[in-house]
Motif scaffolding. Structure first.
Motif, PDB file in Angstrom:
ATOM      1  N   TRP A  77       0.843  -1.190   0.000  1.00  0.00           N
ATOM      2  CA  TRP A  77       0.000   0.000   0.000  1.00  0.00           C
ATOM      3  C   TRP A  77       0.876   1.236   0.000  1.00  0.00           C
ATOM      4  O   TRP A  77       1.928   1.270   0.630  1.00  0.00           O
ATOM      5  N   ARG A  78       0.411   2.255  -0.662  1.00  0.00           N
ATOM      6  CA  ARG A  78       1.070   3.563  -0.606  1.00  0.00           C
ATOM      7  C   ARG A  78       0.142   4.492   0.172  1.00  0.00           C
ATOM      8  O   ARG A  78      -1.008   4.690  -0.206  1.00  0.00           O
ATOM      9  N   SER A  79       0.655   5.041   1.264  1.00  0.00           N
ATOM     10  CA  SER A  79      -0.153   5.954   2.068  1.00  0.00           C
ATOM     11  C   SER A  79      -0.247   7.308   1.374  1.00  0.00           C
ATOM     12  O   SER A  79       0.436   7.566   0.385  1.00  0.00           O
ATOM     13  N   LEU A  84       5.406   3.481   1.708  1.00  0.00           N
ATOM     14  CA  LEU A  84       4.980   2.153   1.284  1.00  0.00           C
ATOM     15  C   LEU A  84       4.902   1.233   2.499  1.00  0.00           C
ATOM     16  O   LEU A  84       5.775   1.252   3.363  1.00  0.00           O
ATOM     17  N   CYS A  85       3.848   0.441   2.567  1.00  0.00           N
ATOM     18  CA  CYS A  85       3.648  -0.528   3.633  1.00  0.00           C
ATOM     19  C   CYS A  85       3.389  -1.874   2.982  1.00  0.00           C
ATOM     20  O   CYS A  85       2.472  -2.001   2.167  1.00  0.00           O
ATOM     21  N   GLY A  86       4.196  -2.872   3.312  1.00  0.00           N
ATOM     22  CA  GLY A  86       4.046  -4.183   2.690  1.00  0.00           C
ATOM     23  C   GLY A  86       3.710  -5.260   3.694  1.00  0.00           C
ATOM     24  O   GLY A  86       4.006  -5.155   4.883  1.00  0.00           O
ATOM     25  N   ALA A  87       3.078  -6.325   3.192  1.00  0.00           N
ATOM     26  CA  ALA A  87       2.726  -7.481   4.013  1.00  0.00           C
ATOM     27  C   ALA A  87       2.774  -8.720   3.131  1.00  0.00           C
ATOM     28  O   ALA A  87       2.541  -8.652   1.927  1.00  0.00           O
ATOM     29  N   ALA A  98       9.502  -3.553  -2.524  1.00  0.00           N
ATOM     30  CA  ALA A  98       9.027  -2.296  -3.120  1.00  0.00           C
ATOM     31  C   ALA A  98      10.210  -1.345  -3.222  1.00  0.00           C
ATOM     32  O   ALA A  98      11.149  -1.412  -2.423  1.00  0.00           O
ATOM     33  N   PHE A  99      10.168  -0.505  -4.220  1.00  0.00           N
ATOM     34  CA  PHE A  99      11.231   0.495  -4.369  1.00  0.00           C
ATOM     35  C   PHE A  99      10.658   1.762  -4.959  1.00  0.00           C
ATOM     36  O   PHE A  99       9.593   1.814  -5.459  1.00  0.00           O
TER      37      PHE A  99
END
Length: 99
Positions: A77-79, A84-87, A98-99
């Motif tokens: 997700w991009r806030s 970026l927040c990944g799971a 992510a980059f």
């Protein structure tokens, strides 16, 4: 994904939108799968109170130990501020990049 894919999407999104869970919490939450008529498969870590409530409503609840039955996923997700927040899924091998 097939039969479980739309069910898994709704469950993960429901945890995020309705429950306010983080992406990782949403992916880690126990899942269920409607099979046919009143038969519902649930993961072993499903809340027993939830399973009992479903039984009381007439569903045949079957605990399934095969994690592959309940789908797999990764989320990035991009806030609003660009963070970026990944799971990643606990049910299979995977990673988030992510980059």
């Amino acid at each position: 994904g097939g039969f479980m894919q739309p069910q898994g999407h709704v469950q993960v999104l429901g945890h995020c939108i309705d429950e306010g869970h983080s992406p990782q919490e949403a992916l880690d939450a126990p899942r269920f799968q409607w099979i046919k008529e009143g038969t519902v498969l649930v993961e072993p870590d499903m809340d027993p109170v939830t399973a009992a409530a479903l039984r009381e409503r007439g569903h045949d609840i079957v605990t399934c130990d095969d994690p592959g039955t309940f789908g797999r996923g990764q989320i990035i997700w991009r806030s609003e501020d660009g963070t970026l927040c990944g799971a990643t899924e606990k049910r299979t091998d995977g990673c988030v990049a992510a980059f």
